[in-house]
Design an enzyme around this catalytic site. Structure first.
Site, PDB file in Angstrom:
ATOM      1  N   LYS A 146      -4.572 -13.655   6.690  1.00  0.00           N
ATOM      2  CA  LYS A 146      -4.183 -12.853   7.851  1.00  0.00           C
ATOM      3  C   LYS A 146      -5.445 -12.337   8.516  1.00  0.00           C
ATOM      4  CE  LYS A 146      -0.166 -11.601   9.634  1.00  0.00           C
ATOM      5  NZ  LYS A 146       1.007 -12.480   9.728  1.00  0.00           N
ATOM      6  N   GLY A 172      16.198  -4.602  16.854  1.00  0.00           N
ATOM      7  CA  GLY A 172      14.991  -5.204  17.423  1.00  0.00           C
ATOM      8  C   GLY A 172      15.299  -6.457  18.208  1.00  0.00           C
ATOM      9  N   GLY A 207      13.048  -8.362  20.188  1.00  0.00           N
ATOM     10  CA  GLY A 207      11.854  -9.069  20.640  1.00  0.00           C
ATOM     11  C   GLY A 207      12.143 -10.551  20.751  1.00  0.00           C
ATOM     12  N   ASN A 208      11.093 -11.355  20.760  1.00  0.00           N
ATOM     13  CA  ASN A 208      11.279 -12.803  20.908  1.00  0.00           C
ATOM     14  C   ASN A 208      12.182 -13.385  19.833  1.00  0.00           C
ATOM     15  OD1 ASN A 208       9.639 -12.811  23.156  1.00  0.00           O
ATOM     16  ND2 ASN A 208       7.803 -13.452  22.040  1.00  0.00           N
ATOM     17  N   VAL A 209      11.940 -13.001  18.581  1.00  0.00           N
ATOM     18  CA  VAL A 209      12.762 -13.514  17.483  1.00  0.00           C
ATOM     19  C   VAL A 209      14.148 -12.875  17.510  1.00  0.00           C
ATOM     20  CG1 VAL A 209      13.013 -13.641  14.978  1.00  0.00           C
ATOM     21  CG2 VAL A 209      10.779 -14.053  16.026  1.00  0.00           C
ATOM     22  N   TYR A 212      15.928 -11.566  19.921  1.00  0.00           N
ATOM     23  CA  TYR A 212      16.834 -11.997  20.987  1.00  0.00           C
ATOM     24  C   TYR A 212      17.301 -13.439  20.764  1.00  0.00           C
ATOM     25  CZ  TYR A 212      19.197 -11.663  25.429  1.00  0.00           C
ATOM     26  OH  TYR A 212      20.190 -11.601  26.383  1.00  0.00           O
TER      27      TYR A 212
END
Length: 340
Positions: free
Chosen positions: A78, A174, A176-178, A180
């Site tokens: 990371k 939540g 966000g991109n994931v 939604y």
């Protein structure tokens, strides 16, 4: 710092500084026994260098576990870039980071994460080939969402005894991109969808376009549902929030959902099934790792769909041995990573 590295069984910790661009970055490499370390790059403000290092090491270890149980020949790593108050040239900063990655000679491959984008990866790619999630490689979010969908189906089979999601009430935290993308998939499967997000605009979009029902962010834990799906920030499963839960299972996309390992036991004690986060959300890692290796899109999707089968196995072993799914997953991952 060495004590912290030993605690996380960290293989290496690299600190980089580039005065011209203002770059201050950390790359943590947990383990490379299975292959080169792969993990996203976060671009966030941190209270201190020590806090940034701790975050990088914790996340790198999680990536090792995720790759191991996803069947990837990758280690865990990371990166975090400490976001300064003012950045005169963002492209130059990420190009400088690309040179840092190149100096590791393939030991670490980076990807998008919190605060970074495909455009940032494009800048990194100007300086090194050890990068994925570029504009050309595509967005991993849909594959993350697909894997979570498969995991939710596995949890529903175990806890509710039904195939499919028709009529299953999912509390999705939540968007966000994931989150939604997952919301769209859940509605297509016939789920009864509740949604919450700090961004009221995203909630309105889900209500208007998907027919979801809104829930206030402060009420998500106490809302009655079959599946609680945390898809935002980590650390949401703590003693206080677990005590409020009114669900049969927790199965979501967020990383590091448990505030500490003991939280898994609290869920188990309440009879709430927990889908270990690094197992259920591995679809994005499968996307970036296999895309980087040139694997065809159809094969990647097939691998992502098998996340449900992995969870079926973990849940079955959990029942057979009387241990929490989190403990089972940890032991399986460690056996693969360390060759035990």
């Amino acid at each position: 710092m060495f004590a912290a590295m030993r605690s996380e069984k960290m293989q290496a910790l690299h600190l980089f500084s580039d005065e011209a661009s203002g770059l201050e970055a950390i790359i943590a490499i947990h383990n490379t026994r299975l292959g080169p370390a792969l993990g996203g790059c976060r671009y966030m403000p941190y209270a201190s260098t020590e806090a940034a290092c701790a975050d990088a090491m914790r996340l790198a270890r999680g990536m090792s576990y995720k790759a191991a149980l996803a069947g990837l020949e990758q280690g865990g790593g990371k990166a975090v870039i400490l976001r300064p108050p003012h950045v005169p040239d963002r492209a130059a900063l990420f190009e400088a980071f690309g040179r840092c990655i190149e100096s590791l000679r393939g030991g670490y491959i980076t990807a998008v994460d919190s605060g970074t984008s495909s455009q940032d990866m494009d800048c990194i790619a100007q300086q090194t080939g050890h990068v994925t999630s570029t504009s050309e490689a595509g967005d991993p979010s849909p594959h993350t969402a697909l894997g979570v969908l498969m995991g939710i189906k596995s949890a529903v089979r175990r806890q509710l005894g039904q195939e499919g999601l028709a009529g299953v009430r999912v509390m999705l935290q939540g968007l966000g991109n994931v989150g939604y993308a997952l919301a769209e998939m859940l509605v297509a499967e016939g789920a009864d969808l509740l949604v919450a997000d700090l961004d009221a605009g995203k909630v309105r979009l889900a209500v208007d376009d998907l027919g979801a029902r809104p829930v206030a962010p402060e009420a998500v834990f106490e809302s009655p549902c079959d599946i609680f799906a945390p898809c935002g920030l980590g650390g949401v499963l703590a003693p206080a929030s677990i005590a409020q839960l009114r669900c049969a299972a927790v199965a979501g996309a967020a990383n590091n959902q448990l505030i500490n390992p003991e939280a898994a036991d609290l869920l188990d004690a309440r009879g709430i099934l927990y889908a270990p986060d690094y197992v259920i959300n591995a679809g994005g890692l499968l996307h970036v790792a296999l895309t980087h290796r040139g694997v065809a899109a159809g094969e990647i999707a097939s691998r992502v769909r098998r996340i449900g089968e992995r969870l079926d196995s973990i849940f079955a072993q959990s029942v057979a041995e009387g241990r929490s799914p989190a403990e089972i997953a940890d032991h399986q991952a460690e056996a693969i990573i360390y060759g035990d």
